[in-house]
Design an enzyme around this catalytic site. Structure first.
Site, PDB file in Angstrom:
ATOM      1  N   CYS A  95       0.573  -4.944  -7.224  1.00  0.00           N
ATOM      2  CA  CYS A  95       1.253  -4.310  -8.407  1.00  0.00           C
ATOM      3  C   CYS A  95       2.799  -4.306  -8.180  1.00  0.00           C
ATOM      4  O   CYS A  95       3.404  -4.163  -9.001  1.00  0.00           O
ATOM      5  CB  CYS A  95       0.502  -3.130  -8.697  1.00  0.00           C
ATOM      6  SG  CYS A  95       0.887  -1.806  -7.740  1.00  0.00           S
ATOM      7  N   CYS A 145      -1.882  -0.336 -11.777  1.00  0.00           N
ATOM      8  CA  CYS A 145      -2.297  -1.362 -10.467  1.00  0.00           C
ATOM      9  C   CYS A 145      -3.741  -1.953 -11.071  1.00  0.00           C
ATOM     10  O   CYS A 145      -4.758  -1.171 -11.377  1.00  0.00           O
ATOM     11  CB  CYS A 145      -2.466  -0.461  -9.421  1.00  0.00           C
ATOM     12  SG  CYS A 145      -2.789  -1.827  -7.808  1.00  0.00           S
ATOM     13  N   CYS A 173       2.348  -1.262  -2.763  1.00  0.00           N
ATOM     14  CA  CYS A 173       1.109  -2.464  -2.773  1.00  0.00           C
ATOM     15  C   CYS A 173       1.695  -3.566  -3.045  1.00  0.00           C
ATOM     16  O   CYS A 173       2.897  -3.978  -3.719  1.00  0.00           O
ATOM     17  CB  CYS A 173       0.424  -1.862  -4.173  1.00  0.00           C
ATOM     18  SG  CYS A 173      -0.675  -2.987  -4.780  1.00  0.00           S
ATOM     19  N   THR A 220      -5.584   4.102   2.334  1.00  0.00           N
ATOM     20  CA  THR A 220      -4.794   2.719   2.544  1.00  0.00           C
ATOM     21  C   THR A 220      -3.766   2.887   3.122  1.00  0.00           C
ATOM     22  O   THR A 220      -2.979   1.770   3.553  1.00  0.00           O
ATOM     23  CB  THR A 220      -4.884   1.921   1.428  1.00  0.00           C
ATOM     24  OG1 THR A 220      -4.460   2.596   0.162  1.00  0.00           O
ATOM     25  CG2 THR A 220      -6.399   1.681   0.728  1.00  0.00           C
ATOM     26  N   CYS A 262       1.279   2.703  -5.349  1.00  0.00           N
ATOM     27  CA  CYS A 262       1.047   1.781  -6.453  1.00  0.00           C
ATOM     28  C   CYS A 262       1.789   2.274  -7.700  1.00  0.00           C
ATOM     29  O   CYS A 262       2.074   3.490  -7.934  1.00  0.00           O
ATOM     30  CB  CYS A 262      -0.325   1.573  -6.820  1.00  0.00           C
ATOM     31  SG  CYS A 262      -1.480   0.915  -5.518  1.00  0.00           S
ATOM     32  N   ASP A 280      28.442   6.467 -41.425  1.00  0.00           N
ATOM     33  CA  ASP A 280      28.523   5.068 -41.241  1.00  0.00           C
ATOM     34  C   ASP A 280      27.796   4.632 -42.810  1.00  0.00           C
ATOM     35  O   ASP A 280      26.876   4.963 -43.277  1.00  0.00           O
ATOM     36  CB  ASP A 280      27.554   4.484 -40.193  1.00  0.00           C
ATOM     37  CG  ASP A 280      27.435   3.155 -40.414  1.00  0.00           C
ATOM     38  OD1 ASP A 280      28.279   2.396 -39.705  1.00  0.00           O
ATOM     39  OD2 ASP A 280      26.580   2.485 -40.604  1.00  0.00           O
ATOM     40  N   ARG A 340       3.386   2.397   1.964  1.00  0.00           N
ATOM     41  CA  ARG A 340       4.037   1.084   1.756  1.00  0.00           C
ATOM     42  C   ARG A 340       3.881   0.698   0.372  1.00  0.00           C
ATOM     43  O   ARG A 340       2.830   1.031  -0.074  1.00  0.00           O
ATOM     44  CB  ARG A 340       3.341   0.223   2.825  1.00  0.00           C
ATOM     45  CG  ARG A 340       3.504   0.430   4.347  1.00  0.00           C
ATOM     46  CD  ARG A 340       3.082  -0.625   5.134  1.00  0.00           C
ATOM     47  NE  ARG A 340       1.560  -0.987   4.911  1.00  0.00           N
ATOM     48  CZ  ARG A 340       0.344  -0.239   5.321  1.00  0.00           C
ATOM     49  NH1 ARG A 340       0.673   0.617   5.961  1.00  0.00           N
ATOM     50  NH2 ARG A 340      -0.773  -0.610   4.994  1.00  0.00           N
TER      51      ARG A 340
END
Length: 488
Positions: free
Chosen positions: A68, A38, A65, A30, A34, A438, A63
């Protein structure tokens, strides 16, 4: 993490949100990348490729998604857990150093050559500092595109792009949409540079807000911090001007409302707010490790997802740590409020009661010790510290070397292990800082049957490494103090 292919595949197939931000999955079929969680049907294993950063996936031509939104996932917890060169560089890039000072400025802050920094980032993250900063600019651009109606030329400038063309090209290549198409899908409400921007700050669940917000509010300085309408509000000193932020916890994210003088500071402001609230932590990993100790296990079960409240301004916190030496929380707030009123820069806050920025070390170097209502030794400690911070002798910034900073702080008169470890925990962000001297820790240790002598308690704490800052929070939470309760 991303080199363990089998483990990555299992995380993707189970949609495990714990690994969001640890690595990114690119899909060959694709051309998108992601986050592991996703919601779409996982791709075939042979089509998966794994990258250690969004920048590396983008540089490889993938690129983001649209479902998601991997560019908006929580950051890798590694950059707040580690103190090596790559982690220090990532903290500085998140703080906007590459955008304001370039890669040479980044390298100078780290004390290495440009070539060394680029080589190490490429080796571990698959992308150099410019590509990582570009990915961060793309995310800032997306936030402004989707949450405001600013003209795209203003968005490009505010996001740090040198030209509208590089802005358009980057948005299109990263998100597969033009800036105009992104805005059309988001349908933002009206917003201008003079109104607040609303941003969601994601985190890895669980998140326990009680001590996180309780501590910030209980120790808040009047005029600089306040709790109003269910939100912690404070002023911020940013590279291009002052800002006001309101942070409100919700079950799924922290809602941040930012009023900025200059929109170019958006990315830096978000980064500092995330560090303040320890939002990039991996709470399940921390809790799992600490729960192996039978003494700590009930505390972990009672308060899972406990974070370490940190700071938006490390130098401010160091000054406050000295003011808080051997005095009550109320007295420390009073001392700090006096400094702010006398030396802080005024700000306007029409929406609330914030009046000042905390003063810079430079503005405090001329302090008149006679006007400080504290013991003479602490006066000397305070004035020595602010000079060391102003002169750069002590570095508390996001790229600081934790070990070197500890050494230099200890060399200052009046600064001992308690102050050093407090600064390391909250200003430097060291997850393994520990406070065996402390009082609250001693009381908790005694009630739990742990050693109370500092040396013995330190030895007992060895199995808790590298998460002792989180143990401090759990031990403090056993006491009855306002820092453990978020205001209603």
């Amino acid at each position: 993490m991303f080199t363990e292919t089998e483990r990555c595949v299992r995380a993707v197939q189970s949609k495990d949100a714990r690994f969001d931000g640890w690595f990114y999955t690119a899909v060959l079929s694709t051309g998108i990348y992601c986050r592991p969680s996703c919601p779409v049907v996982p791709p075939k294993v042979e089509n998966m490729r794994f990258y250690p950063s969004a920048a590396a996936a983008q540089q490889a031509g993938f690129r983001a998604c649209k479902r998601c939104r991997p560019d908006a996932s929580p950051g890798s917890p590694q950059w707040n857990e580690r103190a090596d060169l790559v982690a220090r560089a990532m903290r500085l890039i998140a703080d906007g150093v590459v955008d304001t000072e370039g890669v040479p400025g980044l390298a100078a802050r780290l004390g290495y050559s440009v070539r060394q920094v680029e080589r190490q980032l490429l080796a571990e993250l698959g992308a150099g500092p410019l590509a990582i900063a570009r990915a961060q600019r793309a995310q800032t651009a997306r936030l402004l595109i989707e949450t405001s109606t600013l003209p795209m030329t203003d968005v490009a400038q505010a996001s740090g792009f040198a030209s509208i063309r590089s802005f358009n090209d980057t948005v299109r290549s990263v998100f597969a949409l033009t800036p105009t198409e992104l805005r059309a899908k988001a349908k933002p409400s009206s917003a201008t540079p003079t109104t607040a921007l609303s941003v969601r700050l994601p985190f890895r669940a669980p998140l326990l807000p009680d001590n996180l917000f309780g501590h910030l509010v209980a120790t808040g300085i009047p005029g600089v911090e306040e709790w109003r309408d269910g939100a912690y509000r404070r002023t911020l000193r940013l590279p291009h001007g002052p800002a006001v932020v309101a942070l409100r916890p919700t079950p799924d994210y922290v809602a941040a409302q930012l009023t900025l003088t200059d929109l170019r500071d958006l990315s830096t402001a978000i980064s500092r707010c995330r560090r303040l609230l320890d939002l990039d932590a991996d709470p399940e990993a921390v809790d799992e490790a600490l729960a192996e100790d039978p003494v700590l296990a009930p505390l972990i079960a009672k308060g899972p997802g406990r974070r370490v409240p940190r700071t938006v301004d490390p130098e401010e916190f160091a000054v406050r740590a000295v003011l808080g030496q051997q005095v009550s929380t109320a007295a420390a707030r009073t001392h700090a409020a006096r400094l702010v009123a006398a030396h802080g820069d005024p700000v306007s806050d029409p929406a609330g009661g914030l009046t000042h920025l905390f003063p810079t070390p430079e503005s405090l170097t001329g302090l008149d010790q006679e006007k400080l209502a504290m013991p003479a030794t602490r006066k000397r400690t305070l004035t020595t510290l602010v000079r060391a911070l102003a002169d750069g002798e002590v570095d508390l910034g996001p790229g600081a070397d934790w070990a070197r900073t500890r050494e230099r702080l200890l060399a200052l008169p009046g600064i001992g292990p308690w102050t050093v470890e407090t600064v390391a925990m909250r200003a430097l962000g060291d997850p393994d800082a520990f406070l065996p001297t402390d009082l609250g820790i001693k009381v908790a240790a005694e009630n739990l049957g742990l050693p109370t002598a500092p040396a013995a308690l330190t030895a007992r704490s060895e199995p808790w490494r590298p998460w002792r800052s989180y143990v401090v929070q759990h031990l403090w939470a056993t006491g009855d103090h306002a820092v453990n309760t978020m205001p209603s």
